[in-house]
Design a protein around this motif. Structure first.
Motif, mmCIF file in Angstrom:
data_model
loop_
_atom_site.group_PDB
_atom_site.id
_atom_site.type_symbol
_atom_site.label_atom_id
_atom_site.label_comp_id
_atom_site.label_asym_id
_atom_site.label_seq_id
_atom_site.Cartn_x
_atom_site.Cartn_y
_atom_site.Cartn_z
ATOM 1 N N SER A 185 26.788 -10.843 3.251
ATOM 2 C CA SER A 185 26.862 -10.623 4.683
ATOM 3 C C SER A 185 26.426 -9.172 4.979
ATOM 4 O O SER A 185 26.254 -8.703 6.036
ATOM 5 C CB SER A 185 28.290 -10.735 5.093
ATOM 6 N N ALA A 186 26.635 -8.236 3.841
ATOM 7 C CA ALA A 186 25.856 -6.878 4.152
ATOM 8 C C ALA A 186 24.448 -6.947 4.531
ATOM 9 O O ALA A 186 23.714 -6.082 5.268
ATOM 10 C CB ALA A 186 26.232 -6.083 3.138
ATOM 11 N N PHE A 187 23.887 -7.897 3.832
ATOM 12 C CA PHE A 187 22.217 -7.807 3.916
ATOM 13 C C PHE A 187 21.783 -8.337 5.262
ATOM 14 O O PHE A 187 20.882 -8.541 5.785
ATOM 15 C CB PHE A 187 21.505 -8.234 2.849
ATOM 16 N N ALA A 188 22.639 -9.525 5.600
ATOM 17 C CA ALA A 188 22.396 -10.216 6.982
ATOM 18 C C ALA A 188 22.526 -9.401 8.211
ATOM 19 O O ALA A 188 22.063 -9.802 9.487
ATOM 20 C CB ALA A 188 23.404 -11.489 7.022
ATOM 21 N N ALA A 189 23.168 -8.372 8.144
ATOM 22 C CA ALA A 189 23.340 -7.373 9.278
ATOM 23 C C ALA A 189 22.105 -6.866 9.896
ATOM 24 O O ALA A 189 21.247 -6.694 9.283
ATOM 25 C CB ALA A 189 24.477 -6.084 9.012
ATOM 26 N N ALA A 190 21.890 -6.746 11.198
ATOM 27 C CA ALA A 190 20.803 -6.362 11.855
ATOM 28 C C ALA A 190 20.489 -5.005 11.328
ATOM 29 O O ALA A 190 21.516 -4.030 11.127
ATOM 30 C CB ALA A 190 20.816 -6.500 13.337
ATOM 31 N N GLN A 191 19.216 -4.658 11.309
ATOM 32 C CA GLN A 191 18.820 -3.185 11.012
ATOM 33 C C GLN A 191 18.544 -2.481 12.226
ATOM 34 O O GLN A 191 17.899 -2.988 13.222
ATOM 35 C CB GLN A 191 17.445 -3.537 9.954
ATOM 36 N N VAL A 192 19.006 -1.264 12.185
ATOM 37 C CA VAL A 192 18.741 -0.348 13.112
ATOM 38 C C VAL A 192 17.646 0.755 12.658
ATOM 39 O O VAL A 192 17.699 1.174 11.455
ATOM 40 C CB VAL A 192 20.123 0.117 13.382
ATOM 41 N N ASP A 193 17.151 1.523 13.763
ATOM 42 C CA ASP A 193 16.159 2.630 13.397
ATOM 43 C C ASP A 193 16.952 4.050 13.367
ATOM 44 O O ASP A 193 17.340 4.285 14.901
ATOM 45 C CB ASP A 193 14.922 2.416 14.283
ATOM 46 N N SER A 194 16.933 4.807 12.548
ATOM 47 C CA SER A 194 17.668 6.054 12.805
ATOM 48 C C SER A 194 17.181 6.927 13.649
ATOM 49 O O SER A 194 17.785 7.765 14.186
ATOM 50 C CB SER A 194 17.592 6.754 11.319
ATOM 51 N N ARG A 195 15.772 6.815 14.177
ATOM 52 C CA ARG A 195 14.976 7.511 15.101
ATOM 53 C C ARG A 195 15.623 7.198 16.484
ATOM 54 O O ARG A 195 15.174 8.030 17.300
ATOM 55 C CB ARG A 195 13.667 7.436 15.068
ATOM 56 N N PHE A 244 13.230 1.611 4.811
ATOM 57 C CA PHE A 244 14.652 1.556 4.919
ATOM 58 C C PHE A 244 15.577 1.726 3.788
ATOM 59 O O PHE A 244 15.145 1.499 2.921
ATOM 60 C CB PHE A 244 14.873 0.238 5.568
ATOM 61 N N ASP A 245 16.771 1.636 4.059
ATOM 62 C CA ASP A 245 17.766 2.022 2.923
ATOM 63 C C ASP A 245 19.108 1.612 3.307
ATOM 64 O O ASP A 245 19.246 1.598 4.480
ATOM 65 C CB ASP A 245 17.640 3.309 2.260
ATOM 66 N N ARG A 246 19.994 1.475 2.206
ATOM 67 C CA ARG A 246 21.423 0.962 2.531
ATOM 68 C C ARG A 246 22.113 2.242 2.387
ATOM 69 O O ARG A 246 21.969 3.361 1.257
ATOM 70 C CB ARG A 246 21.830 0.183 1.424
ATOM 71 N N GLU A 292 31.923 3.525 10.464
ATOM 72 C CA GLU A 292 32.522 2.355 10.955
ATOM 73 C C GLU A 292 32.317 1.177 10.125
ATOM 74 O O GLU A 292 33.000 0.300 9.983
ATOM 75 C CB GLU A 292 32.224 2.130 12.372
ATOM 76 N N GLN A 293 31.082 1.074 9.681
ATOM 77 C CA GLN A 293 30.438 -0.218 8.932
ATOM 78 C C GLN A 293 30.796 -0.283 7.501
ATOM 79 O O GLN A 293 30.893 -1.090 6.635
ATOM 80 C CB GLN A 293 29.060 -0.479 9.183
ATOM 81 N N GLY A 294 30.769 1.159 6.887
ATOM 82 C CA GLY A 294 30.884 1.396 5.428
ATOM 83 C C GLY A 294 29.926 1.180 4.691
ATOM 84 O O GLY A 294 29.542 2.011 3.734
ATOM 85 N N SER A 295 28.953 0.165 5.072
ATOM 86 C CA SER A 295 27.632 0.136 4.245
ATOM 87 C C SER A 295 26.586 -0.650 5.482
ATOM 88 O O SER A 295 27.032 -1.517 5.860
ATOM 89 C CB SER A 295 27.745 -1.107 3.201
ATOM 90 N N VAL A 296 25.445 -0.069 5.757
ATOM 91 C CA VAL A 296 24.343 -0.368 6.685
ATOM 92 C C VAL A 296 23.299 -0.030 6.322
ATOM 93 O O VAL A 296 22.873 0.861 5.569
ATOM 94 C CB VAL A 296 24.961 0.098 7.958
ATOM 95 N N LEU A 297 22.308 -1.201 6.579
ATOM 96 C CA LEU A 297 20.666 -0.933 6.563
ATOM 97 C C LEU A 297 20.112 -0.045 7.566
ATOM 98 O O LEU A 297 20.420 -0.580 8.591
ATOM 99 C CB LEU A 297 20.202 -2.312 6.176
ATOM 100 N N ILE A 298 19.522 0.954 7.225
ATOM 101 C CA ILE A 298 18.928 1.738 8.238
ATOM 102 C C ILE A 298 17.573 2.059 7.978
ATOM 103 O O ILE A 298 17.273 2.332 7.001
ATOM 104 C CB ILE A 298 19.820 3.137 8.427
ATOM 105 N N SER A 299 16.744 1.650 9.186
ATOM 106 C CA SER A 299 15.257 1.991 8.854
ATOM 107 C C SER A 299 15.106 3.553 9.133
ATOM 108 O O SER A 299 15.737 3.946 10.225
ATOM 109 C CB SER A 299 14.798 1.116 10.077
ATOM 110 N N THR A 300 14.169 3.869 8.639
ATOM 111 C CA THR A 300 13.701 5.499 8.791
ATOM 112 C C THR A 300 12.186 5.721 9.429
ATOM 113 O O THR A 300 11.752 6.828 9.059
ATOM 114 C CB THR A 300 14.141 6.318 7.462
#
Length: 99
Positions: free
Chosen positions: A21-31, A57-59, A44-52
């Motif tokens: 479920s952590a990997f199924a979350a939508a990716q957001v762009d930090s920029r 991207f990284d977790r 809030e999420q505890g663990s999230v994939l963020i595009s840079t």
């Protein structure tokens, strides 16, 4: 003897489902986020994939409890809408062995 094995199987399935479920979350762009928005998202999420960046991207995690065994939480800095390098949380890195 079957009860402990069954309990371990149930725990393993729960762990896999949680990780999936952590990997199924939508990716957001930090920029696209301000520093505060990016930090709040990670907290809030505890663990999230963020595009840079493009194809980067990284977790990012709120703290070391989100890292697996043999990993350490290291401070993570990402570009945001209002900063070139903002501390948003941590990334999990493999422990360095002294061998």
């Amino acid at each position: 003897m079957k009860k402990p094995a069954t309990a371990l199987s149930v725990l393993a399935i729960a762990a896999i489902a949680s990780a999936s479920s952590a990997f199924a979350a939508a990716q957001v762009d930090s920029r696209d986020l301000t520093v505060n928005q990016a930090r709040q998202l990670v907290q809030e999420q505890g663990s999230v994939l963020i595009s840079t960046g493009s194809d980067l991207f990284d977790r990012y995690v709120a703290n070391g409890s989100y890292c697996g065994v043999g990993n350490n939480a290291e401070p993570a800095f990402v570009p945001t809408a209002n900063s070139d390098a903002s501390l948003v949380g941590y990334t999990c890195k493999a422990n360095q062995s002294n061998s």
